[in-house]
Design an enzyme around this catalytic site. Structure first.
Site, PDB file in Angstrom:
ATOM      1  N   THR A  59      42.729 -19.862 -27.484  1.00 11.88           N
ATOM      2  CA  THR A  59      42.373 -19.089 -26.286  1.00 11.88           C
ATOM      3  C   THR A  59      41.700 -20.052 -25.308  1.00 11.88           C
ATOM      4  OG1 THR A  59      40.381 -18.332 -27.453  1.00 11.88           O
ATOM      5  CG2 THR A  59      42.252 -16.829 -27.372  1.00 11.88           C
ATOM      6  N   LYS A  84      41.038 -21.651 -34.731  1.00 19.51           N
ATOM      7  CA  LYS A  84      40.800 -21.554 -33.300  1.00 19.51           C
ATOM      8  C   LYS A  84      39.401 -21.022 -33.086  1.00 19.51           C
ATOM      9  CE  LYS A  84      40.621 -18.534 -30.802  1.00 19.51           C
ATOM     10  NZ  LYS A  84      39.471 -17.697 -30.244  1.00 19.51           N
ATOM     11  N   THR A  90      33.684 -16.832 -33.746  1.00 15.92           N
ATOM     12  CA  THR A  90      34.830 -16.147 -33.194  1.00 15.92           C
ATOM     13  C   THR A  90      36.022 -16.993 -33.491  1.00 15.92           C
ATOM     14  OG1 THR A  90      35.913 -15.016 -31.443  1.00 15.92           O
ATOM     15  CG2 THR A  90      35.022 -16.980 -30.821  1.00 15.92           C
ATOM     16  N   GLU A 150      32.745 -24.144 -25.844  1.00 17.27           N
ATOM     17  CA  GLU A 150      32.902 -23.957 -24.407  1.00 17.27           C
ATOM     18  C   GLU A 150      31.805 -24.652 -23.607  1.00 17.27           C
ATOM     19  OE1 GLU A 150      35.041 -19.563 -24.633  1.00 17.27           O
ATOM     20  OE2 GLU A 150      32.887 -19.720 -24.269  1.00 17.27           O
ATOM     21  N   ASN A 186      32.121 -18.365 -19.156  1.00 19.40           N
ATOM     22  CA  ASN A 186      31.966 -17.014 -19.691  1.00 19.40           C
ATOM     23  C   ASN A 186      31.705 -15.974 -18.616  1.00 19.40           C
ATOM     24  OD1 ASN A 186      32.029 -16.950 -22.841  1.00 19.40           O
ATOM     25  ND2 ASN A 186      31.025 -18.876 -22.284  1.00 19.40           N
TER      26      ASN A 186
END
Length: 385
Positions: free
Chosen positions: A148, A170, A181, A261, A380
């Site tokens: 993602t 992932k 996640t 991220e 985000n």
């Protein structure tokens, strides 16, 4: 080759239109070996996505023939329609593979709360296309299809005496236990029964994925699946297999940490001298989830006061006025007071090591986390746009 490195497995990843980028978004991993053993661990979040609810039921008998995974939509909080979509995905895969739908696990990742007939059609069409594209070297394509916000696929392979373990993962955000996640599929051609596989998986995740705490946010879709083909014909020593599986899981967890991220520092928080392993984990996690500490690391500031303030919120056994703290090998706090000057610490490297000595016992644990950056906030804040 990731999940197709062990014998007896085939995989594929295809673009079904779930992502606006046109990149691959549906993956399938199939066990073609003589054994169909499977086990899995799932998010401990009470809010669980429909694929989790399905897979928890499907894996109960210890038989897993295939896993279907999609990115581009979490299929979470989508009601009865969403569960039917997951069920139909398993049925479609079962029909095409000639296996029971109840032996097909389903995983999804993406935005929560979205799902319609178009989503369902794309998932089902993608499942059909992926099964039609299965190959013995399709692991890399499968790993790309589950991404993602990841910037790169995560794969790992460990081989021992005549048998191999392969894995793909992932995850780049919402990385916090239980699990992170993440979607992880692990395959092995070793010969194991369900009990041995399950024990090894739970032991491995406990010291790897469960200690990755990038941003303190727990996902609704986390799933780690282990599939056993037995195609090598080799029965491994259970301890040796457990060690190899733990090694592979740590490798994947570190890859997830390195791709978090917006992160500019990969932080390992090592807690030693704890009264128990649980105490070490609690203390390490308290620092990993402290935004003031994480912001300080982003600014290359070895602010050890934020470490002590964070661990002081726990119920772990230690004297806060007898704790040592080191940043990248420089002890800046000794017995709860200043030691070497902060100017002696170099926090410009991406790899950052924090050592906390509680002086209360012999137990230890390491938590993996990242710093808090402008890029993390930006990514985000625009995730659903």
């Amino acid at each position: 080759m990731s999940v197709t490195a062990p014998r007896g497995f085939a995989a594929a990843g295809v673009a079904a239109g779930l992502k606006s980028t046109g990149k691959p978004d549906v993956a399938v991993v199939v066990n073609r070996g003589p054994h169909k053993v499977g086990t899995a661990v799932f998010t401990s979040n009470r809010a669980k996505a429909n694929p989790i609810l399905w897979s928890q039921q499907a894996v109960a008998d210890g038989v897993v023939e295939a896993v279907v995974l999609n990115s581009g939509g979490a299929n979470c909080f989508t009601g009865t329609f969403g569960f039917q979509t997951t069920h139909q995905t398993a049925e479609k895969a079962g029909e095409l593979l000639g296996v029971s739908p109840g032996d097909v696990l389903v995983c999804s990742t993406g935005l929560i709360g979205t799902g319609d007939e178009v989503f369902r059609t794309k998932v089902l069409d993608g499942t059909t296309a992926a099964i039609g594209s299965l190959s013995d070297d399709g692991g890399e394509d499968a790993a790309r299809a589950i991404m993602t916000t990841d910037s790169r696929p995560k794969n790992a392979v460990v081989s021992r005496g005549g048998w191999t373990i392969g894995g793909m993962a992932k995850g780049a955000g919402m990385l916090a236990p239980g699990l992170a996640t993440m979607l992880v599929v692990i395959t092995t051609d070793a010969v194991l029964d369900r009990d041995a596989a399950d024990a090894a998986l739970r032991s491995a995740t406990r010291t790897s994925f469960d200690r990755l705490d990038s941003d303190g946010c727990m996902s609704t879709n986390d799933q780690v699946t282990l599939m056993v083909s037995g195609a090598s014909g080799v029965v491994p020593d259970t301890d040796e297999f457990a060690d190899a599986l733990a090694e592979l899981c740590r490798d994947l967890a570190e890859q997830l940490q390195g791709d978090a991220e917006g992160a500019s520092h990969d932080i390992s928080i090592e807690v030693v001298g704890a009264a128990s392993e649980d105490d070490a984990v609690v203390v390490g996690r308290s620092v990993a989830r402290n935004n003031l500490f994480k912001a300080a690391i982003f600014g290359n500031d070895p602010n050890w006061g934020r470490v002590l303030a964070a661990i002081g919120t726990t119920d772990a056994t230690f004297d806060p006025y007898d704790v040592d703290v080191s940043f990248n090998g420089v002890r800046v706090c000794s017995a709860g007071g200043p030691d070497r000057p902060r100017e002696d610490v170099d926090l410009t490297p991406r790899a950052t090591h924090i050592l906390i000595d509680l002086k209360s016992g012999d137990a230890a644990a390491t938590i993996l986390t990242n710093d808090l950056t402008h890029e993390y906030v930006h990514e985000n804040s625009a995730y659903s746009s």
